[in-house]
Design a protein around this motif. Structure first.
Motif: not given
Lengths: 316, 122
Positions: A113-120, A196-205
Motif C-alpha cells: 500500500a505504501l509503495q502504491q501510494r508513493q507511485a501514485a 483517478i490518480l488522486q483516488d488511487i493515492d487516497d485509496s492507498s493511504a
C-alpha cells in the motif's frame, strides 16, 4: 419372606391365653418345625442374596465397561484435538502458525500500500507537470497564430513579392492549429487522469492506515489466541492423563467391590452350613449328612499352623 | 489357547472367575462340585487348566486333585490352581503333593487370578 418364620418363632408359639395349658408333649415337634421353617427361610434369603450378588457383579462389570468405553471416546476426541492440524500438528501449533501467517500478510499489505501510494504520488506529480507543459504549448500556439496573421498582413502590403510569405504563413497557421488541437486532447486526457490518480493515492493511504490498525489489533488477538491455544493443549494433555488415573481408580474400586461381593458369598456359604448343622441337630435321625459340606480345616488338629490369609497366593 | 474349568459350588464365585478371565477370551467350563468337575475333565481332554475350590459337596477339591493325579491327567499337562477360603498349611501341602501349581485364598483380586492363570498357562 420373614412372615412365616416369625409365625414359627418359639416365643410367639409359646404365648398362651390365661387358663390355656401348654402341651409339653408337642414341644419337640414344634421346635423341629421351627428349625425346618427357619432353614427354608434362610435358604430363600441366601438364594436372593446370591441372585443380588450376581446381578451387582454383572452391573459392576457393565459399569466398568461403559466407563472404559467413555474414556476411550474422550481420549479419541482429545487426541484428535491434539493432532487436528494439517500434517497431524496440534491445535496450538496450527493456531500459532496461522497467526504468524496473518501477521506476515498484514506487514506485506502495508508495504505494498505504501509503495502504491508513493507511485501514485509520483504519477500525480508527473501528470501535473505534463498539464503545465500543455498550457505553455497552448500559449505558444496562440502567439504563433498571431504571428502568422501579422505576416499575412505584411505580405499583402508587399503585393506580388509577398506571395511566397503568404504561403509559408498559411502553412504555419495550419501547423499551429494542429498543435492546438493535440494540446486540447492532452489537456482533456489529463483532466480525466488526474482525479483517478488522486483516488488511487487516497485509496492507498486508506489501505495503509487500515492495515496498520488491523495489524495492531491482530497482534493483541494473536497473543490471546496463543494463550488460548496453550491452555487448550494443556487442558487436553491433563484430561488425557486424568482419564487414565480415573479409569485406574474406577477399576480399583470395582476390584474392591468384587472382593466384597466374594466375601459376602463366603459368609452366605458359611451361614448355609450353619443352618444345615442346626437342621441336623434338630433332626438326629438324619445324622451328620444334613451338614452337607465338611470344611476340611475343621478336621485338622493343628489349627495354629501357618495359614495363608485372604488374597494371598502361593505358587508351587 | 487354554481351556479352563472352574469347579466351585458357589454360583457367585464361578461368575466372578468368569468375569476376571473375560479379558483373555479363554474358553471357560463350569462345574458345580468335585464329582461334576471330575466327570467334565474326563470328558474333555482339551481342558488344560482347572481352578478348584476345596470345600464342596459330594467330592472336595483335594480329593478331586488326588483323583486326577492318580489317573495321570496331571502328568499329561492339566494344571490346577486351588481357589478357596482355606489357607491351612497341611491342606496346601496335600494339594501340592497332588500336583497343584498354585493356591489362592478367597476373596481374590481379579488381576491376581488373571496373573496366576497366565503364569501357569506358559
Amino acid at each position: 419372606m420373614f412372615r412365616n418364620l416369625l409365625s414359627w418363632l418359639p416365643w410367639r408359639r409359646h404365648t398362651v391365653s390365661p387358663g390355656e395349658s401348654i402341651d409339653a408333649a408337642n414341644e419337640p415337634l414344634r421346635l423341629e418345625a421351627v428349625q425346618r421353617e427357619a432353614s427354608v427361610e434362610v435358604d430363600a434369603v441366601l438364594h436372593c442374596t446370591e441372585a443380588a450378588t450376581i446381578a451387582i457383579s454383572k452391573d459392576l462389570e457393565h459399569i466398568v465397561a461403559e466407563v472404559q468405553s467413555f474414556i476411550a471416546e474422550i481420549k479419541t476426541s482429545l487426541g484428535a484435538l491434539q493432532n487436528s492440524g494439517s500434517g497431524g500438528s496440534c491445535v496450538s501449533a496450527t493456531l500459532t502458525h496461522q497467526c504468524t501467517a496473518v501477521t506476515g500478510f498484514l506487514t506485506e499489505l502495508k508495504l505494498v500500500a505504501l509503495q502504491q501510494r508513493q507511485a501514485a504520488g509520483q504519477m500525480l506529480k508527473t501528470s501535473r507537470a505534463v498539464d503545465e507543459a500543455a498550457r505553455s504549448v497552448s500559449q505558444i500556439s496562440i502567439a504563433s497564430r498571431l504571428l502568422c496573421m501579422n505576416t499575412m498582413i505584411e505580405a499583402g502590403r508587399l503585393g506580388e513579392a509577398g506571395e511566397p510569405m503568404v504561403v509559408i504563413a498559411d502553412q504555419m497557421r495550419s501547423l499551429s492549429e494542429q498543435i492546438d488541437r493535440s494540446n486540447k486532447e492532452i489537456a482533456a486526457s489529463m483532466g480525466k487522469l488526474l482525479p483517478i490518480l488522486q483516488d488511487i493515492d487516497d485509496s492507498s493511504a486508506r489501505i495503509e492506515t487500515r492495515a496498520g490498525q488491523f495489524a495492531g489489533d491482530f497482534a493483541v488477538r494473536a497473543r490471546d489466541v496463543g494463550v488460548i491455544a496453550d491452555q487448550l493443549q494443556t487442558t487436553a494433555t491433563a484430561a488425557l492423563g486424568g482419564s487414565d488415573r480415573k479409569l485406574e481408580a474406577i477399576l480399583g474400586c470395582s476390584h474392591r467391590a468384587i472382593e466384597s461381593l466374594q466375601t459376602q458369598d463366603i459368609v452366605s456359604q458359611r451361614l448355609k452350613r450353619v443352618m444345615r448343622v442346626l437342621g441336623a441337630a434338630g433332626d438326629p435321625a438324619s445324622g451328620s449328612g444334613q451338614a452337607g459340606i465338611t470344611y476340611l480345616s475343621e478336621t485338622l488338629s493343628d489349627v495354629d499352623a501357618r495359614q495363608l490369609q485372604a488374597g494371598e497366593v502361593q505358587m508351587f | 489357547m487354554s481351556k479352563i474349568i472352574i469347579v466351585d459350588d458357589s454360583n457367585t464365585m464361578r461368575q466372578q472367575v468368569r468375569q476376571a478371565l473375560a479379558p483373555t477370551g479363554i474358553t471357560l467350563v463350569e462345574a458345580v462340585d468335585g464329582q461334576d468337575g471330575l466327570t467334565k475333565v474326563k470328558a474333555d481332554p482339551a481342558i488344560d487348566i482347572m481352578i478348584l475350590d476345596v470345600n464342596m459337596p459330594r467330592m472336595n477339591g483335594i480329593e478331586l486333585a488326588e483323583a486326577l493325579h492318580k489317573e495321570g491327567r496331571i502328568a499329561k499337562g492339566l494344571k490346577i490352581i486351588m481357589l478357596t477360603t482355606e489357607g491351612h498349611a497341611e491342606l496346601i501341602q496335600r494339594a501340592k503333593a497332588a500336583g497343584a501349581k498354585g493356591w489362592i485364598v478367597k476373596p481374590f483380586k481379579p488381576e491376581m487370578l488373571l496373573a496366576t492363570v497366565k503364569k501357569v498357562a506358559v
